[in-house]
Each structure stands twice: as C-alpha cells, then as structure tokens.
Design an enzyme around this catalytic site. Structure first.
Site, PDB file in Angstrom:
ATOM      1  N   CYS A  89     -90.489  37.732 -76.236  1.00 21.83           N
ATOM      2  CA  CYS A  89     -91.160  36.652 -77.012  1.00 21.83           C
ATOM      3  C   CYS A  89     -90.252  36.635 -78.236  1.00 21.83           C
ATOM      4  CB  CYS A  89     -92.532  36.096 -77.395  1.00 21.83           C
ATOM      5  SG  CYS A  89     -92.759  34.811 -77.967  1.00 21.83           S
ATOM      6  N   HIS A  91     -89.939  34.168 -80.853  1.00 23.19           N
ATOM      7  CA  HIS A  91     -90.693  33.735 -82.345  1.00 23.19           C
ATOM      8  C   HIS A  91     -91.900  34.816 -82.111  1.00 23.19           C
ATOM      9  CE1 HIS A  91     -94.075  32.012 -79.434  1.00 23.19           C
ATOM     10  NE2 HIS A  91     -94.505  32.107 -81.064  1.00 23.19           N
ATOM     11  N   CYS A 252     -87.389  28.837 -80.080  1.00 24.74           N
ATOM     12  CA  CYS A 252     -87.464  29.058 -79.193  1.00 24.74           C
ATOM     13  C   CYS A 252     -86.636  30.547 -79.187  1.00 24.74           C
ATOM     14  CB  CYS A 252     -87.763  28.870 -77.481  1.00 24.74           C
ATOM     15  SG  CYS A 252     -88.069  29.850 -76.002  1.00 24.74           S
TER      16      CYS A 252
HETATM   17  O1  PYC Z   1     -89.962  32.804 -79.170  1.00 22.89           O
HETATM   18  O2  PYC Z   1     -89.369  33.372 -76.986  1.00 22.89           O
HETATM   19  C1  PYC Z   1     -89.928  32.272 -77.866  1.00 22.89           C
HETATM   20  C2  PYC Z   1     -90.852  31.981 -77.283  1.00 22.89           C
HETATM   21  C3  PYC Z   1     -90.978  32.173 -75.565  1.00 22.89           C
HETATM   22  C4  PYC Z   1     -92.820  31.560 -75.609  1.00 22.89           C
HETATM   23  C5  PYC Z   1     -92.490  30.546 -76.950  1.00 22.89           C
HETATM   24  N1  PYC Z   1     -91.577  31.136 -77.911  1.00 22.89           N
END
Ligand code: PYC
Length: 331
Positions: A89, A91, A252
C-alpha cells in the site's frame, strides 16, 4: 476477552493510516508474506475491528510493524485495510514511515533511508526531514507492469466498458475515458463506487489475475477510474475504488505505479519521466519511472512515488468480544 490496541493515526494526502503500535500479535512466520498469511488466518478480527465501523470507517487503512527477516533491512510492514491485507500500500507506506520516524519507532540504519520488507517485496524509502518532522517520503516500489490490455465487460446501465489491468503492488483495472465513460467528473463519488464494484465483480468472474512470479499475490482488488486533472501541474487524475464503499483520498501509490506501468507499456512514458497524479480530492503524488526492467515474459518498470503525511492523533482502541460489533461492520 478485552484487547486494547495503541494506535497512532495519520493521513497521507488526505487518506487515513492507522499504525498499530501496541497490542500487535506475535507472528511466527519468517518473512512478512508468511506473517501476513498467519495474520489473515488467525487475527483477521484485529483488522476488521480496527478498520471497520464503529472504530474505523469505509476508507480506514493501517499497518503493523515487525522485525525484518533479513537483518540488512530496517523493518517489515503488514498492511491492514478494509479490503483485506494488501500485499503493498503506497499511501500506507508513506504514513507508516512518517509516523515511525517522527515517533522514533524505527532507528534507520542510514539516515534518510529505509529498507522496508512488504508482502509484495522490498521497498526502498528516501525521506526528508525539517527538524523532527518528516516532510516528504519517496518509496521506490516493486516491479510494476501491464498485465492485460483491452479487457471488456458489459456493465448494466453503462454498456461495454474496456479496461487495462496493471500491477503496481496490487492489481488495478484501469478505466480510461472511452465511449461509455467520458470522465471522472461526469460521475458522483457514489456512482464511481457503485459501477466500480459491478465492473470489479464482472472482471473477476471473467478473468484471472495472478502475479507471474509470485502466485501468493493474486486477485483484482481495485478499480482505477481516470480522467482530466483539476490542477494545472498534474498530468492525470484518478478515483480508486477501495474495499466496498470508498474512493481513495490519496492518488493511490500502488495505483499510480500501475498507471505508470500502463503508460510505459503503451509508449506514453519512458524511463526518467515524471507523472504528477491527482486524487479524487485534488491531492498529489509525484510518480517517476526510475528504471526499466522485466518480469518473466514482459517489460516492467521500477516506479517511485513521492508524497507526504501528517500525524493526526493517538488512540487506545478496545476490542471486547462481548461487544456484538467487536469485528465491526460495513453498511
Ligand atoms: O496507496 O497504494 C495505495 C493504496 C492502496 C489502497 C489504498 N491506497
């Protein structure tokens, strides 16, 4: 049984990250992937209890820290989300690193740098500080690649929807503007969630998504709608369906990595190029293609994602198994 969890809350570009610092269960697995599998089998109630309502909410996301399996690395990270325990992930990593450094939870072997073991692979971190505050975190991600191109589903009300699927630590179905979807701004947030869920189900029924080098990483978890940015200095905007009821508030990190890989495969970006990605709420990540590489039978890239996070609070959260909602709920 009543269990207390100490947590430090933060947000990365608007998206919550809850780092669990106390009450973390002992996991016997050697690697963080082995620990993840054990956590999912035996401790998923912790994830649900801390992520879902009434202790969390639809966009809650968090992490737990464990010692690294390789002493050359600094730490291992287990991600907990409303959607499960993601392999990676972006974030979440930026928030976790910010908290861990500002609160002195990790002593980096090299100042300004960290080597993080995640279930998806090793992540390299470069962070900057102003006094005790972490100002920016750049993560250099796992190999990212275009997995499938031009997959089609027939979505009720919308008609045919065409998606590319790319991997950036998780699998993303990327829905670019097309005949039956012109732009993110034509839809409300609840429509993006509603149609995103239908399209995700249809794609899952029709296709398989398995990492070509690591079959433990599989499944389409996210839908990434794309469209015109709102800010002049952004190159693109996305709205990423997370779990059952939310759009990512950040751009994301793994989704941006997947989009960089998609653009690279289509010749729209090359090594060294920068791509500023804007989230649904207008916050930005700086994405960059750090390196060209390959995976099994296809070209891949190593992307980096840079963003920032802020600590928002400290909490002690109780999960009591006499509480009928000890595992939380989703509506
Ligand atoms: O930032 O990779 C990310 C992520 C995955 C799901 C929510 N954010």
């Amino acid at each position: 049984m009543k269990k207390t969890f100490f947590c430090i809350d933060s947000h990365t570009c608007g998206c919550p990250v809850r780092l669990v610092t106390g009450g973390v269960p002992f996991l016997s697995g050697h690697t963080i992937m082995e620990k993840r599998l054990q956590f999912m089998a035996e401790y998923d109630w912790i994830r649900k209890g801390l992520m879902f309502e009434p202790r969390g909410h639809d966009m809650m996301s968090g992490s737990l820290l464990y010692p690294p399996s390789d002493p050359a690395n600094d730490v291992s990270v287990l991600y907990i989300e409303t959607s499960g325990c993601l392999p990676m992930c972006g974030h979440g990593t930026i928030g976790t690193v910010t908290i861990a450094i500002e609160e002195g939870l990790i002593q980096p072997k090299t100042p300004g740098k960290l080597r993080l073991e995640t279930p998806a692979g090793l992540i390299h971190i470069d962070y900057t500080q102003e006094g005790p505050k972490v100002k920016t975190v750049k993560l250099t991600n796992v190999k990212s690649f275009l997995y499938a191109e031009g997959l089609t589903v027939d979505c009720p009300d919308l008609g045919e929807i065409v998606a590319d699927v790319a991997y950036g630590g998780n699998f993303y179905a990327i829905i670019d503007p097309q005949k039956n979807f012109r732009d993110i701004s034509d839809f409300s947030a609840s429509q993006l969630i509603h149609y995103g869920k239908i399209i995700r189900t249809l794609l899952r029924e029709k296709y398989n998504f398995v990492h070509p080098e690591d079959p433990l990483i599989h499944g389409l978890t996210h839908i990434q709608w794309t469209g015109k940015p709102l800010k002049e200095n952004s190159h693109g905007r996305n709205a990423v369906l997370v779990g059952e009821n939310a759009l990512d508030r950040s751009p994301c990190g793994t989704g941006t990595s997947a989009r960089l890989a998609q653009w690279y495969a289509k010749g729209k970006l090359e090594a060294g190029d920068v791509f500023v990605h804007e989230s649904y709420i207008g916050s930005q990540f700086i994405g960059r293609i750090e390196q060209e590489t390959s995976i099994v039978d296809r070209a891949a890239i190593i992307p980096s994602i840079e963003g920032w996070a802020r600590i928002t609070g400290y909490s002690q959260i109780i999960i009591d198994d006499e509480d009928p909602y000890f595992e939380g709920f989703q509506v």
